[in-house]
Design a protein around this motif. Structure first.
Motif, PDB file in Angstrom:
ATOM      1  N   PHE A 198       0.871  -1.175   0.000  1.00  8.85           N
ATOM      2  CA  PHE A 198       0.000   0.000   0.000  1.00  8.85           C
ATOM      3  C   PHE A 198       0.907   1.223   0.000  1.00  8.85           C
ATOM      4  O   PHE A 198       1.893   1.271   0.751  1.00  8.85           O
ATOM      5  N   GLY A 199       0.586   2.200  -0.826  1.00  4.08           N
ATOM      6  CA  GLY A 199       1.452   3.377  -0.905  1.00  4.08           C
ATOM      7  C   GLY A 199       0.681   4.661  -1.113  1.00  4.08           C
ATOM      8  O   GLY A 199      -0.436   4.660  -1.649  1.00  4.08           O
ATOM      9  N   GLY A 200       1.266   5.753  -0.672  1.00  5.22           N
ATOM     10  CA  GLY A 200       0.688   7.079  -0.860  1.00  5.22           C
ATOM     11  C   GLY A 200       1.788   8.120  -0.893  1.00  5.22           C
ATOM     12  O   GLY A 200       2.812   7.983  -0.211  1.00  5.22           O
ATOM     13  N   PHE A 201       1.603   9.171  -1.681  1.00  7.30           N
ATOM     14  CA  PHE A 201       2.626  10.189  -1.866  1.00  7.30           C
ATOM     15  C   PHE A 201       2.424  11.366  -0.919  1.00  7.30           C
ATOM     16  O   PHE A 201       1.303  11.713  -0.545  1.00  7.30           O
ATOM     17  N   GLU A 202       3.553  11.971  -0.539  1.00  7.45           N
ATOM     18  CA  GLU A 202       3.549  13.261   0.126  1.00  7.45           C
ATOM     19  C   GLU A 202       4.134  14.278  -0.839  1.00  7.45           C
ATOM     20  O   GLU A 202       5.087  13.977  -1.566  1.00  7.45           O
ATOM     21  N   TYR A 203       3.557  15.506  -0.831  1.00  6.27           N
ATOM     22  CA  TYR A 203       3.971  16.516  -1.802  1.00  6.27           C
ATOM     23  C   TYR A 203       4.572  17.729  -1.101  1.00  6.27           C
ATOM     24  O   TYR A 203       4.173  18.078   0.014  1.00  6.27           O
ATOM     25  N   ASP A 204       5.529  18.370  -1.779  1.00  6.49           N
ATOM     26  CA  ASP A 204       6.162  19.563  -1.215  1.00  6.49           C
ATOM     27  C   ASP A 204       5.346  20.803  -1.574  1.00  6.49           C
ATOM     28  O   ASP A 204       4.245  20.706  -2.123  1.00  6.49           O
ATOM     29  N   ASP A 205       5.891  21.985  -1.269  1.00  2.11           N
ATOM     30  CA  ASP A 205       5.173  23.233  -1.526  1.00  2.11           C
ATOM     31  C   ASP A 205       4.973  23.490  -3.013  1.00  2.11           C
ATOM     32  O   ASP A 205       4.097  24.277  -3.398  1.00  2.11           O
ATOM     33  N   SER A 206       5.786  22.842  -3.827  1.00  2.00           N
ATOM     34  CA  SER A 206       5.657  23.008  -5.284  1.00  2.00           C
ATOM     35  C   SER A 206       4.751  21.960  -5.893  1.00  2.00           C
ATOM     36  O   SER A 206       4.696  21.820  -7.121  1.00  2.00           O
ATOM     37  N   ALA A 207       4.044  21.217  -5.038  1.00  2.00           N
ATOM     38  CA  ALA A 207       3.114  20.173  -5.477  1.00  2.00           C
ATOM     39  C   ALA A 207       3.836  19.039  -6.190  1.00  2.00           C
ATOM     40  O   ALA A 207       3.247  18.333  -7.025  1.00  2.00           O
ATOM     41  N   GLU A 208       5.122  18.869  -5.864  1.00  2.00           N
ATOM     42  CA  GLU A 208       5.892  17.761  -6.404  1.00  2.00           C
ATOM     43  C   GLU A 208       6.014  16.671  -5.342  1.00  2.00           C
ATOM     44  O   GLU A 208       6.229  16.960  -4.159  1.00  2.00           O
ATOM     45  N   ALA A 209       5.878  15.417  -5.772  1.00  2.00           N
ATOM     46  CA  ALA A 209       5.991  14.302  -4.831  1.00  2.00           C
ATOM     47  C   ALA A 209       7.420  14.221  -4.304  1.00  2.00           C
ATOM     48  O   ALA A 209       8.368  14.143  -5.085  1.00  2.00           O
ATOM     49  N   ASP A 210       7.572  14.279  -2.968  1.00  2.00           N
ATOM     50  CA  ASP A 210       8.919  14.192  -2.406  1.00  2.00           C
ATOM     51  C   ASP A 210       9.106  12.978  -1.500  1.00  2.00           C
ATOM     52  O   ASP A 210      10.232  12.596  -1.202  1.00  2.00           O
TER      53      ASP A 210
END
Length: 227
Positions: A198-210
């Motif tokens: 199971f996976g999920g992304f976290e995004y930075d202030d630039s809406a890029e997955a980090d």
């Protein structure tokens, strides 16, 4: 800690420090003017009369200044006490929150251990990852195994690698969580096992997955039963 100190008995003391120099300067100026005016206005006073008047003036003036300085000390101490009480409340609140967080983390770790669920997080910028002991056990690796994205990809069985990457790319494009079953190979024993990820992304202030946060569950026995 800068607001309080302790005496020899260990009791908290809140010490105010009025400017003594101003006090002394004020007294000096006052008595200089006082003696000058007294000599001009009452030139016929005897020495004893002059001394008695000066003593009365000194007593009254000292009392006034003492009460004034005392009021300053009381106000400052009350303010410092309020600050320290508020600070103490914040510390107690922080301690309770910290304790609740530790208990929650402990419960989560124990629940994952009992359910044999591993969790790990991938730093997509640094291309490294960190995982729980359950993750290492499920993947069949030791602590010294390379904790890089390439090292993690090497654990995926060739039969599942392309499907896994396609599912990963689709989730990244759609900005959605994903669930996928795939095979892994233990580098320690060469054993092939099935895991459900199971996976999920976290995004930075630039809406890029980090970061990619994942959990895995060993489903080998279920897959074997299904086969």
């Amino acid at each position: 800690k800068d607001l309080k100190s302790a005496d020899k008995n260990g009791k908290l003391q809140f010490a105010s420090k009025p400017d003594v120099a101003i006090y002394i300067s004020g007294i000096t100026v006052f008595f200089t003017i006082y003696e000058f005016l007294k000599s001009k206005m009452y030139p016929d006073l005897t020495m004893w009369e002059s001394h008695i008047i000066s003593i009365i003036v000194v007593f009254v003036l000292s009392t006034v200044f003492f009460l004034w300085f005392r009021s300053i000390v009381i106000r400052e101490n009350r303010a410092k006490n309020r600050i320290n009480q508020d600070l103490l409340k914040e510390i107690i609140k922080h301690k309770k929150t910290e304790k609740a967080l530790k208990e929650s983390e402990h419960l989560l770790r124990e629940s994952q251990r009992i359910a044999h669920i591993g969790s790990f997080i991938i730093d997509l910028d640094a291309q490294t990852w960190k995982g729980t002991p359950e993750t290492h056990e499920i993947l069949g690796i030791e602590g010294g195994y390379p904790h890089t994205v390439d090292g993690l990809a090497d654990l995926i069985h060739p039969d599942s690698r392309e499907k896994f990457m396609n599912r990963y790319r689709r989730a990244d494009t759609e900005r959605d969580n994903f669930e996928f079953e795939y095979k892994i190979i233990s580098p320690r024993t060469g054993e092939i096992r099935w895991v459900q990820g199971f996976g999920g992304f976290e995004y930075d202030d630039s809406a890029e997955a980090d970061h990619l946060i994942c959990s895995i569950l060993d489903v080998t026995e279920r897959k074997l039963r299904e086969e």
